[in-house]
Design an enzyme around this catalytic site. Sequence first.
Site, PDB file in Angstrom:
ATOM      1  N   LYS A  23       0.846  -1.204   0.000  1.00 49.32           N
ATOM      2  CA  LYS A  23       0.000   0.000   0.000  1.00 49.32           C
ATOM      3  C   LYS A  23       0.882   1.256   0.000  1.00 49.32           C
ATOM      4  O   LYS A  23       0.659   2.180  -0.790  1.00 49.32           O
ATOM      5  CB  LYS A  23      -0.875   0.006   1.246  1.00 49.32           C
ATOM      6  CG  LYS A  23      -1.559   1.334   1.545  1.00 49.32           C
ATOM      7  CD  LYS A  23      -2.459   1.271   2.765  1.00 49.32           C
ATOM      8  CE  LYS A  23      -1.731   1.417   4.047  1.00 49.32           C
ATOM      9  NZ  LYS A  23      -1.386   2.809   4.432  1.00 49.32           N
ATOM     10  N   ASN A  24       1.907   1.243   0.849  1.00 41.18           N
ATOM     11  CA  ASN A  24       2.707   2.463   1.032  1.00 41.18           C
ATOM     12  C   ASN A  24       3.751   2.667  -0.049  1.00 41.18           C
ATOM     13  O   ASN A  24       4.521   3.622  -0.005  1.00 41.18           O
ATOM     14  CB  ASN A  24       3.352   2.471   2.426  1.00 41.18           C
ATOM     15  CG  ASN A  24       2.296   2.616   3.514  1.00 41.18           C
ATOM     16  OD1 ASN A  24       1.139   2.931   3.210  1.00 41.18           O
ATOM     17  ND2 ASN A  24       2.656   2.345   4.750  1.00 41.18           N
ATOM     18  N   CYS A 119      -4.830  12.441  12.544  1.00 43.68           N
ATOM     19  CA  CYS A 119      -5.602  11.184  12.496  1.00 43.68           C
ATOM     20  C   CYS A 119      -5.447  10.523  13.863  1.00 43.68           C
ATOM     21  O   CYS A 119      -4.849  11.068  14.778  1.00 43.68           O
ATOM     22  CB  CYS A 119      -5.092  10.287  11.368  1.00 43.68           C
ATOM     23  SG  CYS A 119      -3.478   9.612  11.726  1.00 43.68           S
ATOM     24  N   ARG A 124       0.273  14.425  12.661  1.00 43.88           N
ATOM     25  CA  ARG A 124       0.709  14.218  11.269  1.00 43.88           C
ATOM     26  C   ARG A 124       0.988  15.532  10.520  1.00 43.88           C
ATOM     27  O   ARG A 124       0.394  15.836   9.512  1.00 43.88           O
ATOM     28  CB  ARG A 124      -0.311  13.396  10.497  1.00 43.88           C
ATOM     29  CG  ARG A 124      -0.809  12.136  11.155  1.00 43.88           C
ATOM     30  CD  ARG A 124       0.233  11.054  11.322  1.00 43.88           C
ATOM     31  NE  ARG A 124       0.704  10.488  10.074  1.00 43.88           N
ATOM     32  CZ  ARG A 124       0.089   9.491   9.415  1.00 43.88           C
ATOM     33  NH1 ARG A 124      -1.033   9.012   9.885  1.00 43.88           N
ATOM     34  NH2 ARG A 124       0.607   9.009   8.294  1.00 43.88           N
ATOM     35  N   ASP A 308       4.553   0.564  12.075  1.00 38.00           N
ATOM     36  CA  ASP A 308       3.320  -0.038  11.537  1.00 38.00           C
ATOM     37  C   ASP A 308       3.120  -1.472  11.992  1.00 38.00           C
ATOM     38  O   ASP A 308       2.076  -2.061  11.724  1.00 38.00           O
ATOM     39  CB  ASP A 308       3.326   0.007  10.004  1.00 38.00           C
ATOM     40  CG  ASP A 308       3.255   1.419   9.489  1.00 38.00           C
ATOM     41  OD1 ASP A 308       3.495   1.625   8.286  1.00 38.00           O
ATOM     42  OD2 ASP A 308       2.980   2.327  10.292  1.00 38.00           O
ATOM     43  N   ARG A 400      -8.896  -0.565   4.585  1.00 40.60           N
ATOM     44  CA  ARG A 400      -8.087   0.445   3.892  1.00 40.60           C
ATOM     45  C   ARG A 400      -6.714  -0.114   3.533  1.00 40.60           C
ATOM     46  O   ARG A 400      -6.110   0.251   2.546  1.00 40.60           O
ATOM     47  CB  ARG A 400      -7.890   1.678   4.788  1.00 40.60           C
ATOM     48  CG  ARG A 400      -9.113   2.532   4.966  1.00 40.60           C
ATOM     49  CD  ARG A 400      -8.746   3.740   5.771  1.00 40.60           C
ATOM     50  NE  ARG A 400      -7.512   4.303   5.259  1.00 40.60           N
ATOM     51  CZ  ARG A 400      -6.695   5.075   5.968  1.00 40.60           C
ATOM     52  NH1 ARG A 400      -6.981   5.371   7.210  1.00 40.60           N
ATOM     53  NH2 ARG A 400      -5.598   5.559   5.441  1.00 40.60           N
TER      54      ARG A 400
END
Length: 422
Positions: A23-24, A119, A124, A308, A400
Amino acid sequence: MAEKFIIKPSGPLKGQVEIGGAKNAVLPVLAGSILTGQHCRISNVPNLSDVESMSELVESLGGHITWNRAKGIIDADTTNLQKYDAAYELVGKLRASFLIIGPLLARLGRARVPLPGGCAIGTRPVDLHLKGLAAMGAEIEHVHGYVEAKAKHLTGAKIYLDFPSVGATETIMMAATLAKGQTIIENAAVEPEIVDLANFLNTAGAEVRGAGTDTIKITGQQGLKGTNHTVIPDRIEAGTFMVAAALTGGDVLLTNVMSDHVKPVTAKLKESNVQVEESQEGIRVNATSDQIIAADIKTLPYPGFPTDMQAQFMSLMAKAKGTSVITETVFENRFMQVGELKRMGAVIKIESRSAIIEGVDQLTGAQVNATDLRAGAALVLAALTAKESTEISGICHIDRGYHLLDVRLNQLGAKIERVKEG
Ligand code: EPZ
Protein backbone atom coordinates in the site's frame (compact mmCIF):
# COMPACT_ATOMS: atom_id res chain seq x y z
CA MET A 1 -23.52 0.10 5.69
CA ALA A 2 -20.84 -0.36 8.35
CA GLU A 3 -19.59 -3.87 8.91
CA LYS A 4 -18.03 -5.73 11.81
CA PHE A 5 -16.08 -8.92 12.34
CA ILE A 6 -17.28 -11.70 14.61
CA ILE A 7 -14.20 -13.81 15.38
CA LYS A 8 -14.23 -17.17 17.12
CA PRO A 9 -11.08 -18.84 18.56
CA SER A 10 -9.33 -20.31 15.53
CA GLY A 11 -6.67 -22.74 16.73
CA PRO A 12 -3.28 -22.83 15.01
CA LEU A 13 -3.23 -21.24 11.54
CA LYS A 14 -1.82 -23.55 8.90
CA GLY A 15 -1.15 -23.24 5.20
CA GLN A 16 0.19 -20.72 2.71
CA VAL A 17 -0.62 -17.08 2.04
CA GLU A 18 0.49 -14.86 -0.85
CA ILE A 19 1.43 -11.33 0.19
CA GLY A 20 0.01 -8.47 -1.88
CA GLY A 21 1.60 -5.33 -3.26
CA ALA A 22 2.65 -2.63 -0.79
CA LYS A 23 0.00 0.00 0.00
CA ASN A 24 2.71 2.46 1.03
CA ALA A 25 4.56 1.96 -2.24
CA VAL A 26 1.66 2.12 -4.69
CA LEU A 27 0.24 5.35 -3.22
CA PRO A 28 3.36 7.51 -3.89
CA VAL A 29 3.85 5.82 -7.28
CA LEU A 30 0.28 6.77 -8.28
CA ALA A 31 1.01 10.35 -7.19
CA GLY A 32 4.29 10.23 -9.12
CA SER A 33 2.50 9.20 -12.33
CA ILE A 34 1.31 12.83 -12.48
CA LEU A 35 4.90 13.89 -13.23
CA THR A 36 5.00 11.93 -16.52
CA GLY A 37 1.98 13.43 -18.28
CA GLN A 38 1.77 10.11 -20.13
CA HIS A 39 0.58 6.51 -19.58
CA CYS A 40 2.04 4.42 -16.75
CA ARG A 41 1.18 0.78 -16.11
CA ILE A 42 1.52 -0.17 -12.43
CA SER A 43 1.40 -3.89 -11.52
CA ASN A 44 1.04 -5.87 -8.26
CA VAL A 45 -1.45 -3.23 -7.10
CA PRO A 46 -3.35 -4.36 -3.97
CA ASN A 47 -7.15 -4.11 -4.05
CA LEU A 48 -7.54 -1.61 -1.19
CA SER A 49 -9.86 1.31 -0.50
CA ASP A 50 -6.83 3.59 -0.04
CA VAL A 51 -5.78 2.83 -3.62
CA GLU A 52 -9.36 3.58 -4.71
CA SER A 53 -9.17 6.97 -2.96
CA MET A 54 -5.86 7.92 -4.58
CA SER A 55 -7.15 6.83 -7.99
CA GLU A 56 -10.28 8.96 -7.55
CA LEU A 57 -8.11 11.93 -6.68
CA VAL A 58 -5.88 11.58 -9.76
CA GLU A 59 -9.02 11.26 -11.93
CA SER A 60 -10.56 14.35 -10.30
CA LEU A 61 -7.56 16.34 -11.57
CA GLY A 62 -8.01 15.13 -15.15
CA GLY A 63 -6.06 11.88 -15.09
CA HIS A 64 -7.57 8.68 -16.45
CA ILE A 65 -7.31 5.55 -14.32
CA THR A 66 -8.20 2.03 -15.50
CA TRP A 67 -7.93 -0.53 -12.71
CA ASN A 68 -8.08 -4.26 -13.39
CA ARG A 69 -8.54 -5.31 -9.76
CA ALA A 70 -8.42 -9.04 -10.52
CA LYS A 71 -5.05 -8.72 -12.23
CA GLY A 72 -3.80 -5.99 -9.87
CA ILE A 73 -2.96 -3.65 -12.76
CA ILE A 74 -3.60 0.10 -12.90
CA ASP A 75 -3.18 2.04 -16.14
CA ALA A 76 -2.76 5.68 -15.16
CA ASP A 77 -2.82 8.18 -18.01
CA THR A 78 -2.10 11.75 -16.86
CA THR A 79 -1.77 13.28 -20.34
CA ASN A 80 -4.83 15.47 -19.82
CA LEU A 81 -4.24 16.17 -16.16
CA GLN A 82 -4.35 19.98 -15.95
CA LYS A 83 -6.17 20.71 -12.66
CA TYR A 84 -4.03 21.65 -9.69
CA ASP A 85 -6.84 22.14 -7.18
CA ALA A 86 -7.50 18.99 -5.13
CA ALA A 87 -10.96 18.59 -3.61
CA TYR A 88 -11.21 18.62 0.21
CA GLU A 89 -13.58 15.65 0.36
CA LEU A 90 -11.17 13.50 -1.65
CA VAL A 91 -7.98 14.46 0.20
CA GLY A 92 -9.82 14.11 3.50
CA LYS A 93 -10.44 10.42 2.82
CA LEU A 94 -6.75 9.62 2.52
CA ARG A 95 -3.88 11.46 4.25
CA ALA A 96 -1.39 10.16 1.71
CA SER A 97 -3.25 12.24 -0.90
CA PHE A 98 -1.02 15.10 0.20
CA LEU A 99 1.73 13.39 -1.80
CA ILE A 100 0.27 14.91 -4.99
CA ILE A 101 1.52 18.39 -4.01
CA GLY A 102 5.09 17.81 -5.24
CA PRO A 103 4.12 16.34 -8.64
CA LEU A 104 1.43 19.01 -9.27
CA LEU A 105 3.83 21.83 -8.39
CA ALA A 106 6.65 20.38 -10.49
CA ARG A 107 4.52 19.69 -13.55
CA LEU A 108 1.92 22.48 -13.50
CA GLY A 109 3.72 25.16 -11.48
CA ARG A 110 0.83 25.33 -9.04
CA ALA A 111 -0.87 23.17 -6.42
CA ARG A 112 -3.79 23.77 -4.09
CA VAL A 113 -4.14 20.86 -1.68
CA PRO A 114 -6.10 20.71 1.58
CA LEU A 115 -3.84 20.61 4.61
CA PRO A 116 -4.38 17.05 5.88
CA GLY A 117 -5.83 16.95 9.37
CA GLY A 118 -4.49 14.76 12.10
CA CYS A 119 -5.60 11.18 12.50
CA ALA A 120 -5.96 8.64 15.28
CA ILE A 121 -2.20 8.10 15.60
CA GLY A 122 -1.02 11.67 15.70
CA THR A 123 -1.15 15.26 14.42
CA ARG A 124 0.71 14.22 11.27
CA PRO A 125 2.20 17.62 10.31
CA VAL A 126 3.54 18.26 6.80
CA ASP A 127 6.02 21.01 7.70
CA LEU A 128 8.98 19.02 6.36
CA HIS A 129 7.24 18.51 3.00
CA LEU A 130 6.65 22.26 2.73
CA LYS A 131 10.13 23.19 3.97
CA GLY A 132 11.58 21.16 1.12
CA LEU A 133 9.33 22.69 -1.54
CA ALA A 134 10.06 26.20 -0.25
CA ALA A 135 13.80 25.48 -0.40
CA MET A 136 13.30 24.67 -4.10
CA GLY A 137 11.74 28.08 -4.66
CA ALA A 138 8.04 27.43 -4.17
CA GLU A 139 5.89 30.18 -2.68
CA ILE A 140 3.77 28.49 -0.01
CA GLU A 141 0.62 29.97 1.54
CA HIS A 142 -1.93 28.56 3.96
CA VAL A 143 -5.37 29.79 2.94
CA HIS A 144 -8.66 28.53 4.45
CA GLY A 145 -7.23 25.13 5.34
CA TYR A 146 -5.52 24.69 1.98
CA VAL A 147 -1.85 24.78 1.10
CA GLU A 148 -1.42 26.96 -1.99
CA ALA A 149 1.96 26.48 -3.65
CA LYS A 150 3.31 28.27 -6.71
CA ALA A 151 6.59 28.05 -8.61
CA LYS A 152 7.31 29.12 -12.19
CA HIS A 153 10.05 26.56 -12.01
CA LEU A 154 11.60 24.72 -9.10
CA THR A 155 15.34 24.96 -8.53
CA GLY A 156 17.45 22.21 -7.03
CA ALA A 157 18.46 22.73 -3.38
CA LYS A 158 20.24 21.01 -0.52
CA ILE A 159 17.63 20.00 2.06
CA TYR A 160 18.25 18.52 5.50
CA LEU A 161 15.25 16.72 7.01
CA ASP A 162 14.97 17.23 10.78
CA PHE A 163 13.35 13.78 10.87
CA PRO A 164 13.73 11.07 8.20
CA SER A 165 10.10 11.51 7.19
CA VAL A 166 8.90 8.98 4.59
CA GLY A 167 6.32 11.34 3.09
CA ALA A 168 8.57 14.39 3.08
CA THR A 169 11.35 12.41 1.38
CA GLU A 170 8.84 11.28 -1.27
CA THR A 171 7.42 14.78 -1.82
CA ILE A 172 10.85 16.37 -2.24
CA MET A 173 12.20 13.53 -4.39
CA MET A 174 9.24 13.75 -6.79
CA ALA A 175 9.31 17.56 -7.04
CA ALA A 176 13.07 17.52 -7.63
CA THR A 177 12.80 15.27 -10.70
CA LEU A 178 11.61 18.27 -12.77
CA ALA A 179 13.52 21.02 -10.93
CA LYS A 180 16.42 22.90 -12.54
CA GLY A 181 19.74 21.49 -11.31
CA GLN A 182 20.50 19.07 -8.50
CA THR A 183 18.63 18.50 -5.23
CA ILE A 184 20.29 16.76 -2.30
CA ILE A 185 18.12 15.35 0.49
CA GLU A 186 20.08 14.74 3.67
CA ASN A 187 18.76 12.62 6.55
CA ALA A 188 16.35 11.11 4.02
CA ALA A 189 14.07 8.21 4.90
CA VAL A 190 15.51 4.85 3.76
CA GLU A 191 12.35 2.70 3.77
CA PRO A 192 11.94 0.13 0.93
CA GLU A 193 9.00 2.17 -0.35
CA ILE A 194 11.39 5.10 -0.98
CA VAL A 195 13.62 2.83 -3.09
CA ASP A 196 10.58 1.52 -4.97
CA LEU A 197 9.43 5.07 -5.77
CA ALA A 198 12.95 6.01 -6.92
CA ASN A 199 13.01 2.95 -9.19
CA PHE A 200 9.68 4.00 -10.71
CA LEU A 201 10.89 7.57 -11.25
CA ASN A 202 14.18 6.43 -12.80
CA THR A 203 12.44 4.14 -15.30
CA ALA A 204 10.30 7.19 -16.17
CA GLY A 205 13.50 9.07 -17.08
CA ALA A 206 14.36 10.72 -13.77
CA GLU A 207 17.86 10.71 -12.29
CA VAL A 208 17.55 9.71 -8.62
CA ARG A 209 20.65 8.36 -6.92
CA GLY A 210 21.17 7.09 -3.37
CA ALA A 211 17.62 6.02 -2.56
CA GLY A 212 17.84 3.63 0.38
CA THR A 213 20.62 5.69 1.95
CA ASP A 214 20.22 8.83 4.06
CA THR A 215 21.50 11.03 1.22
CA ILE A 216 19.53 11.13 -2.03
CA LYS A 217 20.70 13.16 -5.05
CA ILE A 218 18.20 14.06 -7.78
CA THR A 219 19.21 15.77 -11.01
CA GLY A 220 16.23 17.54 -12.55
CA GLN A 221 15.08 16.67 -16.08
CA GLN A 222 13.07 18.54 -18.72
CA GLY A 223 10.29 16.00 -18.43
CA LEU A 224 9.51 12.37 -17.56
CA LYS A 225 7.84 9.73 -19.70
CA GLY A 226 5.30 6.98 -19.15
CA THR A 227 6.67 3.68 -17.87
CA ASN A 228 5.78 0.28 -16.42
CA HIS A 229 6.39 -0.53 -12.78
CA THR A 230 5.73 -3.49 -10.49
CA VAL A 231 5.18 -2.55 -6.86
CA ILE A 232 7.17 -4.31 -4.10
CA PRO A 233 5.38 -6.71 -1.73
CA ASP A 234 3.79 -5.24 1.40
CA ARG A 235 6.24 -5.79 4.27
CA ILE A 236 3.64 -4.75 6.87
CA GLU A 237 1.00 -7.13 5.56
CA ALA A 238 3.71 -9.82 5.65
CA GLY A 239 4.60 -8.96 9.24
CA THR A 240 0.94 -9.06 10.20
CA PHE A 241 0.52 -12.60 8.86
CA MET A 242 3.80 -13.64 10.53
CA VAL A 243 2.48 -12.49 13.90
CA ALA A 244 -0.86 -14.21 13.22
CA ALA A 245 0.98 -17.51 12.74
CA ALA A 246 3.07 -16.95 15.88
CA LEU A 247 0.12 -15.89 18.04
CA THR A 248 -1.96 -18.96 17.12
CA GLY A 249 0.92 -21.42 17.48
CA GLY A 250 0.57 -22.10 13.79
CA ASP A 251 2.75 -23.05 10.83
CA VAL A 252 2.32 -20.71 7.85
CA LEU A 253 4.33 -20.14 4.65
CA LEU A 254 4.27 -16.59 3.25
CA THR A 255 4.99 -16.25 -0.48
CA ASN A 256 5.71 -13.14 -2.60
CA VAL A 257 7.59 -11.54 0.28
CA MET A 258 11.03 -9.88 0.37
CA SER A 259 12.88 -11.29 3.40
CA ASP A 260 15.17 -8.29 3.69
CA HIS A 261 12.21 -5.97 4.14
CA VAL A 262 10.85 -7.89 7.13
CA LYS A 263 14.22 -8.44 8.89
CA PRO A 264 13.30 -6.43 12.04
CA VAL A 265 10.08 -8.43 12.48
CA THR A 266 11.86 -11.72 11.83
CA ALA A 267 14.53 -10.85 14.39
CA LYS A 268 11.96 -10.01 17.05
CA LEU A 269 9.90 -13.13 16.38
CA LYS A 270 13.03 -15.28 16.77
CA GLU A 271 13.80 -13.43 20.02
CA SER A 272 10.28 -14.38 21.12
CA ASN A 273 11.11 -18.05 20.55
CA VAL A 274 9.26 -18.36 17.21
CA GLN A 275 10.84 -20.36 14.40
CA VAL A 276 11.20 -18.30 11.22
CA GLU A 277 12.83 -19.88 8.15
CA GLU A 278 13.64 -18.01 4.96
CA SER A 279 13.83 -20.02 1.74
CA GLN A 280 13.40 -19.62 -2.01
CA GLU A 281 9.70 -20.33 -1.50
CA GLY A 282 9.25 -17.50 0.98
CA ILE A 283 9.15 -17.16 4.76
CA ARG A 284 7.84 -19.97 6.98
CA VAL A 285 6.71 -19.10 10.50
CA ASN A 286 6.39 -22.13 12.77
CA ALA A 287 5.27 -21.61 16.35
CA THR A 288 3.72 -25.00 16.91
CA SER A 289 6.16 -26.11 19.58
CA ASP A 290 7.19 -23.63 22.17
CA GLN A 291 5.82 -20.90 24.36
CA ILE A 292 6.17 -17.33 23.10
CA ILE A 293 8.47 -15.42 25.40
CA ALA A 294 8.43 -11.67 26.06
CA ALA A 295 10.70 -9.38 24.01
CA ASP A 296 11.08 -5.61 24.13
CA ILE A 297 10.70 -3.42 21.04
CA LYS A 298 11.34 0.19 20.23
CA THR A 299 9.87 1.49 16.98
CA LEU A 300 12.30 3.38 14.78
CA PRO A 301 12.58 4.53 11.18
CA TYR A 302 13.73 1.74 8.83
CA PRO A 303 15.71 -0.47 9.29
CA GLY A 304 14.51 -0.30 12.91
CA PHE A 305 11.37 -2.09 14.06
CA PRO A 306 8.51 -0.59 12.04
CA THR A 307 5.93 1.55 13.83
CA ASP A 308 3.32 -0.04 11.54
CA MET A 309 4.00 -3.39 13.25
CA GLN A 310 3.92 -2.10 16.83
CA ALA A 311 0.25 -2.80 17.56
CA GLN A 312 0.32 -6.26 16.01
CA PHE A 313 3.40 -7.20 18.03
CA MET A 314 1.70 -5.93 21.20
CA SER A 315 -1.06 -8.49 20.64
CA LEU A 316 1.62 -11.18 20.55
CA MET A 317 3.30 -9.90 23.71
CA ALA A 318 -0.10 -9.82 25.47
CA LYS A 319 0.10 -13.63 25.55
CA ALA A 320 3.87 -14.04 25.90
CA LYS A 321 5.62 -15.50 28.95
CA GLY A 322 7.05 -12.59 30.95
CA THR A 323 6.90 -8.82 30.78
CA SER A 324 7.77 -6.78 27.68
CA VAL A 325 8.22 -3.06 27.07
CA ILE A 326 7.11 -1.53 23.78
CA THR A 327 8.29 2.00 23.09
CA GLU A 328 6.70 3.99 20.25
CA THR A 329 9.13 6.69 19.11
CA VAL A 330 7.69 7.59 15.69
CA PHE A 331 4.08 8.69 16.35
CA GLU A 332 2.84 10.42 19.48
CA ASN A 333 -0.47 8.60 19.87
CA ARG A 334 -0.10 5.10 18.56
CA PHE A 335 -1.29 3.08 21.55
CA MET A 336 -4.98 3.27 20.63
CA GLN A 337 -5.16 -0.52 20.68
CA VAL A 338 -4.16 -0.70 24.37
CA GLY A 339 -7.59 0.12 25.81
CA GLU A 340 -9.27 -2.41 23.57
CA LEU A 341 -6.69 -5.14 24.28
CA LYS A 342 -7.21 -4.54 28.01
CA ARG A 343 -10.92 -5.15 27.51
CA MET A 344 -9.86 -8.54 26.13
CA GLY A 345 -7.96 -9.31 29.32
CA ALA A 346 -4.53 -8.02 28.40
CA VAL A 347 -2.45 -6.53 31.26
CA ILE A 348 -0.88 -3.36 29.85
CA LYS A 349 0.25 -0.14 31.51
CA ILE A 350 1.24 2.97 29.55
CA GLU A 351 4.02 5.13 30.85
CA SER A 352 4.70 8.07 28.55
CA ARG A 353 5.74 6.63 25.18
CA SER A 354 6.15 3.08 26.52
CA ALA A 355 3.67 0.31 27.16
CA ILE A 356 4.55 -2.36 29.74
CA ILE A 357 2.84 -5.64 28.90
CA GLU A 358 2.55 -8.52 31.36
CA GLY A 359 1.78 -11.63 29.37
CA VAL A 360 -1.33 -13.60 30.33
CA ASP A 361 -2.23 -17.21 29.56
CA GLN A 362 -5.47 -16.41 27.80
CA LEU A 363 -7.27 -13.41 26.31
CA THR A 364 -11.04 -13.31 26.45
CA GLY A 365 -13.54 -12.30 23.78
CA ALA A 366 -15.13 -8.83 23.94
CA GLN A 367 -16.81 -6.16 21.83
CA VAL A 368 -14.02 -3.86 20.63
CA ASN A 369 -13.56 -1.05 18.14
CA ALA A 370 -10.86 -0.57 15.50
CA THR A 371 -9.66 3.05 15.75
CA ASP A 372 -7.10 2.90 12.95
CA LEU A 373 -5.63 0.49 10.43
CA ARG A 374 -2.90 -1.22 12.45
CA ALA A 375 -4.75 -1.11 15.79
CA GLY A 376 -7.61 -2.86 13.99
CA ALA A 377 -5.26 -5.53 12.66
CA ALA A 378 -3.89 -6.03 16.18
CA LEU A 379 -7.40 -6.66 17.52
CA VAL A 380 -8.07 -9.23 14.80
CA LEU A 381 -4.88 -11.06 15.77
CA ALA A 382 -5.73 -10.96 19.48
CA ALA A 383 -9.23 -12.27 18.75
CA LEU A 384 -7.88 -15.32 16.88
CA THR A 385 -6.81 -16.96 20.13
CA ALA A 386 -9.17 -15.33 22.65
CA LYS A 387 -11.61 -17.54 24.59
CA GLU A 388 -15.16 -17.15 23.24
CA SER A 389 -15.91 -14.82 20.32
CA THR A 390 -14.90 -11.19 19.76
CA GLU A 391 -16.80 -8.53 17.84
CA ILE A 392 -14.71 -5.86 16.11
CA SER A 393 -16.45 -2.77 14.75
CA GLY A 394 -14.86 -0.08 12.57
CA ILE A 395 -13.40 -2.62 10.18
CA CYS A 396 -13.49 -0.05 7.36
CA HIS A 397 -10.10 1.01 8.78
CA ILE A 398 -8.80 -2.52 8.26
CA ASP A 399 -10.08 -2.71 4.68
CA ARG A 400 -8.09 0.45 3.89
CA GLY A 401 -4.80 -1.43 4.22
CA TYR A 402 -5.53 -5.15 4.00
CA HIS A 403 -7.22 -6.87 1.07
CA LEU A 404 -9.81 -9.32 2.48
CA LEU A 405 -7.85 -9.95 5.69
CA ASP A 406 -10.77 -12.02 7.01
CA VAL A 407 -11.01 -14.23 3.92
CA ARG A 408 -7.27 -14.83 3.77
CA LEU A 409 -7.01 -15.64 7.49
CA ASN A 410 -10.01 -17.99 7.15
CA GLN A 411 -8.14 -19.80 4.39
CA LEU A 412 -5.50 -20.53 7.05
CA GLY A 413 -8.07 -21.84 9.52
CA ALA A 414 -9.39 -18.71 11.22
CA LYS A 415 -13.10 -18.34 11.96
CA ILE A 416 -13.95 -14.74 11.03
CA GLU A 417 -17.43 -13.71 9.95
CA ARG A 418 -18.03 -10.32 8.28
CA VAL A 419 -21.52 -9.01 9.13
CA LYS A 420 -23.42 -5.77 8.74
CA GLU A 421 -23.46 -3.55 11.84
CA GLY A 422 -26.81 -2.97 13.56
C1 EPZ B 1 4.33 6.83 6.17
O1 EPZ B 1 3.57 7.88 6.77
C2 EPZ B 1 3.38 5.65 6.09
N1 EPZ B 1 2.26 5.97 5.23
C3 EPZ B 1 2.87 5.28 7.50
O2 EPZ B 1 2.08 4.11 7.38
C4 EPZ B 1 4.09 4.94 8.37
O3 EPZ B 1 3.65 4.68 9.69
C5 EPZ B 1 5.07 6.12 8.38
O4 EPZ B 1 5.44 6.47 7.01
C6 EPZ B 1 6.35 5.80 9.15
O5 EPZ B 1 6.97 4.70 8.60
C7 EPZ B 1 2.42 5.96 3.89
O6 EPZ B 1 3.50 5.70 3.39
C8 EPZ B 1 1.23 6.29 3.06
P1 EPZ B 1 6.46 10.14 8.31
P2 EPZ B 1 4.19 9.38 6.80
O7 EPZ B 1 6.38 11.38 7.52
O8 EPZ B 1 4.95 9.64 5.56
C9 EPZ B 1 6.66 13.43 11.67
C10 EPZ B 1 0.20 2.75 7.75
O9 EPZ B 1 -0.26 2.25 8.79
N2 EPZ B 1 6.58 14.39 10.57
O10 EPZ B 1 7.69 9.28 8.20
O11 EPZ B 1 3.11 10.31 7.16
C11 EPZ B 1 5.32 12.74 11.90
O12 EPZ B 1 4.49 13.51 12.73
C12 EPZ B 1 0.69 4.18 7.75
O13 EPZ B 1 0.33 2.14 6.66
C13 EPZ B 1 6.76 15.74 10.84
O14 EPZ B 1 6.98 16.13 11.97
O15 EPZ B 1 5.20 9.23 8.03
C14 EPZ B 1 5.71 11.45 12.56
O16 EPZ B 1 5.89 11.67 13.95
C15 EPZ B 1 0.47 4.85 9.11
N3 EPZ B 1 6.69 16.63 9.81
C16 EPZ B 1 7.07 11.13 11.94
O17 EPZ B 1 7.54 12.35 11.33
C17 EPZ B 1 6.45 16.23 8.52
O18 EPZ B 1 6.41 17.10 7.61
C18 EPZ B 1 7.01 10.06 10.87
O19 EPZ B 1 6.17 10.52 9.85
C19 EPZ B 1 6.27 14.85 8.26
C20 EPZ B 1 6.34 13.95 9.30
